[in-house]
Design an enzyme around this catalytic site. Structure first.
Site, short mmCIF file in Angstrom:
data_model
loop_
_atom_site.label_atom_id
_atom_site.label_comp_id
_atom_site.label_asym_id
_atom_site.label_seq_id
_atom_site.Cartn_x
_atom_site.Cartn_y
_atom_site.Cartn_z
N LYS A 13 -14.62 13.85 -10.10
CA LYS A 13 -13.93 12.59 -10.38
C LYS A 13 -14.18 11.55 -9.28
CE LYS A 13 -9.85 14.60 -10.42
NZ LYS A 13 -10.27 15.98 -10.08
N ARG A 88 -1.22 12.93 -13.33
CA ARG A 88 -1.40 14.38 -13.21
C ARG A 88 -0.28 15.14 -13.90
NH1 ARG A 88 -4.72 14.49 -8.43
NH2 ARG A 88 -5.27 16.59 -7.85
N ARG A 124 -17.87 20.93 0.06
CA ARG A 124 -17.61 19.49 0.20
C ARG A 124 -17.31 19.10 1.65
NH1 ARG A 124 -13.21 16.78 -3.50
NH2 ARG A 124 -11.93 18.46 -2.68
N ARG A 157 -11.90 18.92 4.02
CA ARG A 157 -10.49 18.64 3.70
C ARG A 157 -9.66 19.89 3.94
NH1 ARG A 157 -10.29 15.58 -2.08
NH2 ARG A 157 -8.70 17.16 -2.39
N ARG A 168 -4.49 25.15 -6.18
CA ARG A 168 -4.72 23.86 -6.85
C ARG A 168 -5.16 24.07 -8.28
NH1 ARG A 168 -8.92 21.53 -2.87
NH2 ARG A 168 -9.13 19.82 -4.35
P1 AP5 Z 1 -15.52 15.42 -6.01
O1 AP5 Z 1 -16.17 14.24 -6.65
O2 AP5 Z 1 -14.91 15.23 -4.69
O3 AP5 Z 1 -14.50 16.13 -7.04
P2 AP5 Z 1 -13.04 15.70 -7.51
O4 AP5 Z 1 -12.93 15.99 -8.95
O5 AP5 Z 1 -12.73 14.31 -7.05
O6 AP5 Z 1 -12.21 16.79 -6.70
P3 AP5 Z 1 -10.87 16.68 -5.85
O7 AP5 Z 1 -10.77 17.99 -5.11
O8 AP5 Z 1 -10.84 15.43 -4.98
O9 AP5 Z 1 -9.81 16.58 -6.94
P4 AP5 Z 1 -8.34 16.89 -6.80
O10 AP5 Z 1 -7.84 16.30 -8.06
O11 AP5 Z 1 -8.01 18.30 -6.54
O12 AP5 Z 1 -7.92 16.17 -5.42
P5 AP5 Z 1 -7.16 14.81 -5.10
O13 AP5 Z 1 -7.80 14.24 -3.90
O14 AP5 Z 1 -6.99 14.00 -6.30
O15 AP5 Z 1 -16.64 16.57 -5.94
C1 AP5 Z 1 -16.36 17.81 -5.34
C2 AP5 Z 1 -17.61 18.34 -4.65
O16 AP5 Z 1 -18.60 18.59 -5.63
C3 AP5 Z 1 -18.25 17.33 -3.66
O17 AP5 Z 1 -18.76 18.04 -2.55
C4 AP5 Z 1 -19.38 16.69 -4.46
O18 AP5 Z 1 -20.44 16.25 -3.62
C5 AP5 Z 1 -19.79 17.83 -5.38
N1 AP5 Z 1 -20.28 17.37 -6.69
C6 AP5 Z 1 -19.82 16.32 -7.44
N2 AP5 Z 1 -20.53 16.21 -8.57
C7 AP5 Z 1 -21.45 17.22 -8.54
C8 AP5 Z 1 -22.45 17.64 -9.46
N3 AP5 Z 1 -22.70 16.99 -10.61
N4 AP5 Z 1 -23.20 18.72 -9.13
C9 AP5 Z 1 -22.98 19.40 -7.96
N5 AP5 Z 1 -22.03 19.03 -7.06
C10 AP5 Z 1 -21.28 17.96 -7.35
O19 AP5 Z 1 -5.69 15.36 -4.73
C11 AP5 Z 1 -5.44 16.08 -3.55
C12 AP5 Z 1 -3.96 16.40 -3.46
O20 AP5 Z 1 -3.19 15.19 -3.40
C13 AP5 Z 1 -3.37 17.16 -4.67
O21 AP5 Z 1 -3.55 18.56 -4.54
C14 AP5 Z 1 -1.89 16.75 -4.57
O22 AP5 Z 1 -1.24 17.45 -3.55
C15 AP5 Z 1 -1.98 15.30 -4.15
N6 AP5 Z 1 -2.05 14.38 -5.29
C16 AP5 Z 1 -3.09 13.56 -5.62
N7 AP5 Z 1 -2.81 12.88 -6.73
C17 AP5 Z 1 -1.58 13.25 -7.14
C18 AP5 Z 1 -0.76 12.91 -8.24
N8 AP5 Z 1 -1.17 12.02 -9.17
N9 AP5 Z 1 0.45 13.50 -8.35
C19 AP5 Z 1 0.90 14.39 -7.43
N10 AP5 Z 1 0.16 14.78 -6.37
C20 AP5 Z 1 -1.07 14.21 -6.21
#
Ligand code: AP5
Length: 223
Positions: A13, A88, A124, A157, A168
């Protein structure tokens, strides 16, 4: 226009959100990034969120909704914006509708085999200065441990550790997956195949978005 990128941790994402934001001129709003900034600044909100994030739990709906409300009221979001990691929960989805119910919206799930996710997350690294996302298995860096874009140091991270990743994933299955049904019932849900390289996935997203963003005349001509 509001674009919501949906999918499990590691589905891409953030990576695709950056590319879409640059290509279409929409600001990317990542609730994860906003929360991590609050943690770095050690604001009262950041202090509350830090423990939950490091355990792989969701931060409370109220806190996250308030952050999003404030961000989308900025002038740069008037034309549209892209959400990454929000909503979410179904409660957050309803909250978003109350905040800004008039925008045309499209929700795109990046579909990916669950067994591909952990390796992506473990590899990552993110830039501590500009937030750019890298992967040790994918990217050949100009200088080891440094961001190609700004030279900032690359870090892992704190929630990208095996036990937290498992948690997660569990939280995603139990609390977030049901958001999909909410958007299916609103007929705004689409999905793309998230397998293959970053550019390949972006190509699929672009096809979908070009069709969605085209006016009715252009859509008719394409049909
Ligand atoms: P990346 O693009 O970083 O993936 P992502 O889907 O963004 O993964 P996240 O881990 O950031 O999602 P998340 O939803 O768990 O975390 P968030 O920060 O929102 O890609 C991942 C890796 O894969 C990278 O190394 C990339 O280079 C690689 N990659 C990408 N595309 C690829 C491909 N095609 N092929 C191969 N490799 C590839 O949330 C973190 C925390 O914040 C949550 O756990 C929660 O505690 C809190 N939080 C955030 N939002 C909320 C909410 N709305 N409500 C409550 N708590 C929240």
């Amino acid at each position: 226009m509001r674009i919501i990128l949906f999918g499990p941790p590691g589905s891409g994402k953030g990576t695709q959100g950056d590319l879409i934001g640059r290509a279409y001129g929409f600001p990317k709003i990542s609730t994860g990034d906003l929360l991590r900034q609050a943690v770095r600044d050690q604001t009262p909100l950041g202090k509350k969120a830090e423990k939950l994030m490091n355990q792989g739990q969701l931060v409370s709906d109220d806190i996250v909704e308030e952050m999003v409300r404030e961000r989308i009221s900025s002038p740069d979001c008037r034309r549209g914006y892209l959400l990454d990691g929000f909503p979410r929960t179904v409660r957050q989805a309803r909250g978003l509708e109350r905040m800004d119910g008039k925008k045309k919206e499209i929700v795109i799930e990046i579909e990916i085999r669950p067994d591909a996710l952990a390796a992506r997350l473990l590899g990552r690294r993110v830039c501590s200065r500009c937030g750019a996302i890298y992967n040790l298995d994918l990217n050949r860096l100009k200088q080891e441990g440094r961001c190609d874009l700004c030279g900032g140091s690359l870090v892992q991270r704190p929630d990208d550790h095996p036990d937290v990743i498992r948690e997660r994933m569990r939280v995603y299955r139990e609390q977030t997956e049901q958001v999909r049904d909410y958007y299916i019932s609103k007929s705004v849900y689409r999905k793309v195949d998230g397998s293959g390289g970053v550019e390949e996935v972006f190509g699929r997203l672009k096809l979908l978005l070009d069709a969605e963003l085209a006016g009715p005349e252009q859509r008719k001509a394409r049909a």
